[in-house]
Design a protein around this motif. Structure first.
Motif, PDB file in Angstrom:
ATOM      1  N   ALA A  29       0.802  -1.232  -0.106  1.00 45.27           N
ATOM      2  CA  ALA A  29       0.049   0.306   0.122  1.00 45.27           C
ATOM      3  C   ALA A  29       0.865   1.454   0.016  1.00 45.27           C
ATOM      4  O   ALA A  29       0.247   2.315  -0.060  1.00 45.27           O
ATOM      5  N   LEU A  30       2.203   1.335   0.069  1.00 41.54           N
ATOM      6  CA  LEU A  30       2.996   2.233   0.122  1.00 41.54           C
ATOM      7  C   LEU A  30       3.171   3.038  -1.011  1.00 41.54           C
ATOM      8  O   LEU A  30       3.010   2.518  -2.127  1.00 41.54           O
ATOM      9  N   GLY A  31       3.267   4.360  -1.141  1.00 36.08           N
ATOM     10  CA  GLY A  31       3.627   5.079  -2.351  1.00 36.08           C
ATOM     11  C   GLY A  31       5.180   5.379  -2.329  1.00 36.08           C
ATOM     12  O   GLY A  31       5.942   5.843  -1.156  1.00 36.08           O
ATOM     13  N   ILE A  32       5.790   5.183  -3.172  1.00 33.17           N
ATOM     14  CA  ILE A  32       7.388   5.462  -3.593  1.00 33.17           C
ATOM     15  C   ILE A  32       7.404   6.493  -4.591  1.00 33.17           C
ATOM     16  O   ILE A  32       6.953   6.242  -5.926  1.00 33.17           O
ATOM     17  N   PHE A  33       8.231   7.470  -4.091  1.00 35.14           N
ATOM     18  CA  PHE A  33       8.545   8.470  -5.327  1.00 35.14           C
ATOM     19  C   PHE A  33      10.086   8.377  -5.588  1.00 35.14           C
ATOM     20  O   PHE A  33      10.898   8.710  -4.326  1.00 35.14           O
ATOM     21  N   SER A  34      10.483   7.733  -6.501  1.00 32.14           N
ATOM     22  CA  SER A  34      11.812   7.715  -6.815  1.00 32.14           C
ATOM     23  C   SER A  34      12.568   8.866  -7.729  1.00 32.14           C
ATOM     24  O   SER A  34      11.886   9.381  -8.569  1.00 32.14           O
ATOM     25  N   LEU A  35      13.619   9.200  -7.308  1.00 29.09           N
ATOM     26  CA  LEU A  35      14.692  10.429  -7.687  1.00 29.09           C
ATOM     27  C   LEU A  35      16.007   9.634  -7.805  1.00 29.09           C
ATOM     28  O   LEU A  35      16.519   8.756  -7.347  1.00 29.09           O
ATOM     29  N   SER A  36      16.775  10.646  -8.280  1.00 29.67           N
ATOM     30  CA  SER A  36      18.117  10.416  -8.637  1.00 29.67           C
ATOM     31  C   SER A  36      18.927  11.454  -8.053  1.00 29.67           C
ATOM     32  O   SER A  36      18.582  12.770  -8.184  1.00 29.67           O
ATOM     33  N   LYS A  37      20.116  11.265  -7.740  1.00 26.96           N
ATOM     34  CA  LYS A  37      20.994  12.291  -6.920  1.00 26.96           C
ATOM     35  C   LYS A  37      21.729  13.179  -7.950  1.00 26.96           C
ATOM     36  O   LYS A  37      22.687  13.939  -7.785  1.00 26.96           O
ATOM     37  N   SER A  38      21.643  12.455  -9.345  1.00 21.50           N
ATOM     38  CA  SER A  38      22.523  13.234 -10.189  1.00 21.50           C
ATOM     39  C   SER A  38      21.666  13.244 -11.635  1.00 21.50           C
ATOM     40  O   SER A  38      20.713  12.750 -11.961  1.00 21.50           O
ATOM     41  N   TYR A  39      21.722  14.841 -12.213  1.00 22.77           N
ATOM     42  CA  TYR A  39      21.336  14.817 -13.400  1.00 22.77           C
ATOM     43  C   TYR A  39      22.014  14.504 -14.653  1.00 22.77           C
ATOM     44  O   TYR A  39      21.302  14.587 -15.761  1.00 22.77           O
ATOM     45  N   ASN A  40      23.181  13.933 -14.638  1.00 21.83           N
ATOM     46  CA  ASN A  40      24.102  13.812 -15.863  1.00 21.83           C
ATOM     47  C   ASN A  40      24.254  12.260 -15.877  1.00 21.83           C
ATOM     48  O   ASN A  40      25.395  12.155 -16.305  1.00 21.83           O
ATOM     49  N   ILE A  41      23.231  11.586 -15.845  1.00 20.75           N
ATOM     50  CA  ILE A  41      23.373  10.152 -16.022  1.00 20.75           C
ATOM     51  C   ILE A  41      22.711   9.827 -17.404  1.00 20.75           C
ATOM     52  O   ILE A  41      21.266   9.867 -17.418  1.00 20.75           O
ATOM     53  N   SER A  42      23.531   9.583 -18.435  1.00 19.72           N
ATOM     54  CA  SER A  42      22.964   9.244 -19.947  1.00 19.72           C
ATOM     55  C   SER A  42      21.884   8.180 -19.913  1.00 19.72           C
ATOM     56  O   SER A  42      20.810   8.409 -20.647  1.00 19.72           O
ATOM     57  N   SER A  43      21.980   7.316 -18.969  1.00 24.10           N
ATOM     58  CA  SER A  43      21.059   6.033 -19.336  1.00 24.10           C
ATOM     59  C   SER A  43      19.543   6.486 -18.534  1.00 24.10           C
ATOM     60  O   SER A  43      18.676   5.968 -18.971  1.00 24.10           O
ATOM     61  N   LEU A  44      19.593   7.424 -17.547  1.00 26.53           N
ATOM     62  CA  LEU A  44      18.379   7.909 -17.196  1.00 26.53           C
ATOM     63  C   LEU A  44      17.669   8.989 -18.158  1.00 26.53           C
ATOM     64  O   LEU A  44      16.307   8.709 -18.341  1.00 26.53           O
ATOM     65  N   TRP A  45      18.356   9.789 -18.840  1.00 28.48           N
ATOM     66  CA  TRP A  45      17.828  10.532 -19.870  1.00 28.48           C
ATOM     67  C   TRP A  45      17.051   9.497 -20.933  1.00 28.48           C
ATOM     68  O   TRP A  45      16.198  10.026 -21.484  1.00 28.48           O
ATOM     69  N   ALA A  46      17.867   8.415 -21.418  1.00 23.34           N
ATOM     70  CA  ALA A  46      17.465   7.702 -22.469  1.00 23.34           C
ATOM     71  C   ALA A  46      16.380   6.991 -21.893  1.00 23.34           C
ATOM     72  O   ALA A  46      15.402   6.898 -22.773  1.00 23.34           O
ATOM     73  N   SER A  47      16.188   6.287 -20.661  1.00 18.79           N
ATOM     74  CA  SER A  47      15.182   5.668 -20.037  1.00 18.79           C
ATOM     75  C   SER A  47      13.882   6.391 -19.745  1.00 18.79           C
ATOM     76  O   SER A  47      12.768   5.919 -19.897  1.00 18.79           O
ATOM     77  N   TYR A  48      14.045   7.442 -19.017  1.00 18.59           N
ATOM     78  CA  TYR A  48      12.961   7.995 -18.439  1.00 18.59           C
ATOM     79  C   TYR A  48      12.498   9.632 -18.937  1.00 18.59           C
ATOM     80  O   TYR A  48      11.600  10.138 -18.653  1.00 18.59           O
ATOM     81  N   ALA A  49      13.443   9.838 -19.934  1.00 15.78           N
ATOM     82  CA  ALA A  49      13.138  11.271 -20.464  1.00 15.78           C
ATOM     83  C   ALA A  49      12.873  11.314 -22.260  1.00 15.78           C
ATOM     84  O   ALA A  49      13.560  12.166 -22.642  1.00 15.78           O
ATOM     85  N   LYS A  50      12.562  10.008 -22.447  1.00 10.92           N
ATOM     86  CA  LYS A  50      12.216   9.754 -23.868  1.00 10.92           C
ATOM     87  C   LYS A  50      13.613  10.150 -24.675  1.00 10.92           C
ATOM     88  O   LYS A  50      13.492  10.996 -25.989  1.00 10.92           O
ATOM     89  N   ASN A  51      14.579   9.687 -24.508  1.00  9.69           N
ATOM     90  CA  ASN A  51      15.795   9.816 -25.216  1.00  9.69           C
ATOM     91  C   ASN A  51      16.231  11.290 -25.456  1.00  9.69           C
ATOM     92  O   ASN A  51      16.457  12.090 -26.431  1.00  9.69           O
ATOM     93  N   HIS A  52      16.237  11.859 -24.256  1.00  9.22           N
ATOM     94  CA  HIS A  52      16.625  13.557 -24.189  1.00  9.22           C
ATOM     95  C   HIS A  52      15.748  14.413 -24.521  1.00  9.22           C
ATOM     96  O   HIS A  52      15.830  15.689 -24.633  1.00  9.22           O
ATOM     97  N   THR A  53      14.371  13.932 -25.080  1.00 12.73           N
ATOM     98  CA  THR A  53      13.552  15.146 -25.661  1.00 12.73           C
ATOM     99  C   THR A  53      12.596  15.551 -24.305  1.00 12.73           C
ATOM    100  O   THR A  53      11.849  16.478 -24.248  1.00 12.73           O
TER     101      THR A  53
END
Length: 271
Positions: A29-53
């Protein structure tokens, strides 16, 4: 061993199983808000930001959770080759959540994940000024950039653009000026009636009187803060120093479970 002893063991085992069942139901039943401690991780931009768009949103953690602070637990995700062992001693321990939903395989360690956990799923409210920055991806459309900057104008939000120098795979940022920001004079308070909000100069420490204009600046900011229903009082914090002057505000906050909220302003961050 007596029958009574056997019965007690059976009852204890049953109670233990029930405890673990209750914990598992709670976790579902828990709610989880996931963040990253860094903005410059290429794999995150590719996976979660629609390939840098897409975009990256930067938050002030304190303002992100302070509206209903007691409802949240925050922790870094731990990365390991093996799942954590969970024993009886963990049931009432602060480490239980970390072990159950805050541990991932080493393959994910580059994400530098940080989690905010609450006991209710779905929408959670946070302070509007928790958003401190917006970072545009390499391919974020200009139309989207302009729409966001116009929507978030005059909010003291820093806009940045991800760039790549072409000599490495590293990602960096360049500052972006928001063309929609207008000049707002927050220091000139002569024509504004602040009533009893700002303390009388006679009650302010002598070495802090030079910072009095910032009391009015903070009062003006709080009056324009959409979640502020009423300001109770404000003053310089007991921990405030000339080198690090700090102002606190006690106020009634919209959609907060507490009777009053507290907000801290570091003057050095406002200069």
């Amino acid at each position: 061993m007596s029958f009574t002893a056997l019965l007690n063991i059976s009852e204890s085992r049953s109670a233990l199983n029930n405890s673990f069942d209750n914990v598992q139901e709670m976790v579902k039943a828990l709610g989880i808000f996931s963040l990253s401690k860094s903005y410059n991780i290429s794999s995150l931009w590719a996976s979660y930001a629609k390939n840098h768009t897409g975009i990256c949103i930067e938050y002030y953690l304190e303002d992100l959770i302070s509206k209903n602070n007691g409802l949240y637990q925050c922790f870094d995700v731990v990365y390991s080759d093996t799942p954590p062992d969970i024993g009886v001693e963990d049931i009432n321990s602060d480490t239980l959540l970390q072990k159950m939903i805050g541990t991932k395989h080493f393959d994910w360690d580059k994400e530098q994940e940080f989690r905010i956990v609450c006991d209710n799923q779905g929408k959670n409210h946070y302070r509007s000024d928790a958003v401190c920055g917006i970072i545009f991806g390499l391919k974020t459309p200009d139309e989207s950039k302009n729409e966001l900057m116009k929507l978030l104008r005059n909010r003291d939000i820093k806009f940045k653009q991800i760039v790549n120098d072409g000599k490495s795979y590293g990602l960096h940022t360049q500052d972006v000026v928001n063309p929609y920001d207008g000049e707002v004079n927050l220091i000139n308070h002569e024509k504004i009636d602040f009533g009893d909000i700002v303390p009388d100069e006679a009650y302010i420490r002598e070495d802090h009187r030079v910072f009095i204009p910032y009391l009015y600046k903070v009062a003006t900011l709080m009056r324009s803060y959409p979640d502020c229903i009423e300001i109770f009082n404000m003053d310089f914090s007991e921990t405030s120093t000339v080198k690090d002057p700090i102002i606190y505000v006690n106020f009634k906050e919209k959609e907060s479970v507490y009777p009053y909220s507290k907000k801290i302003f570091h003057i050095n961050n406002m200069i």
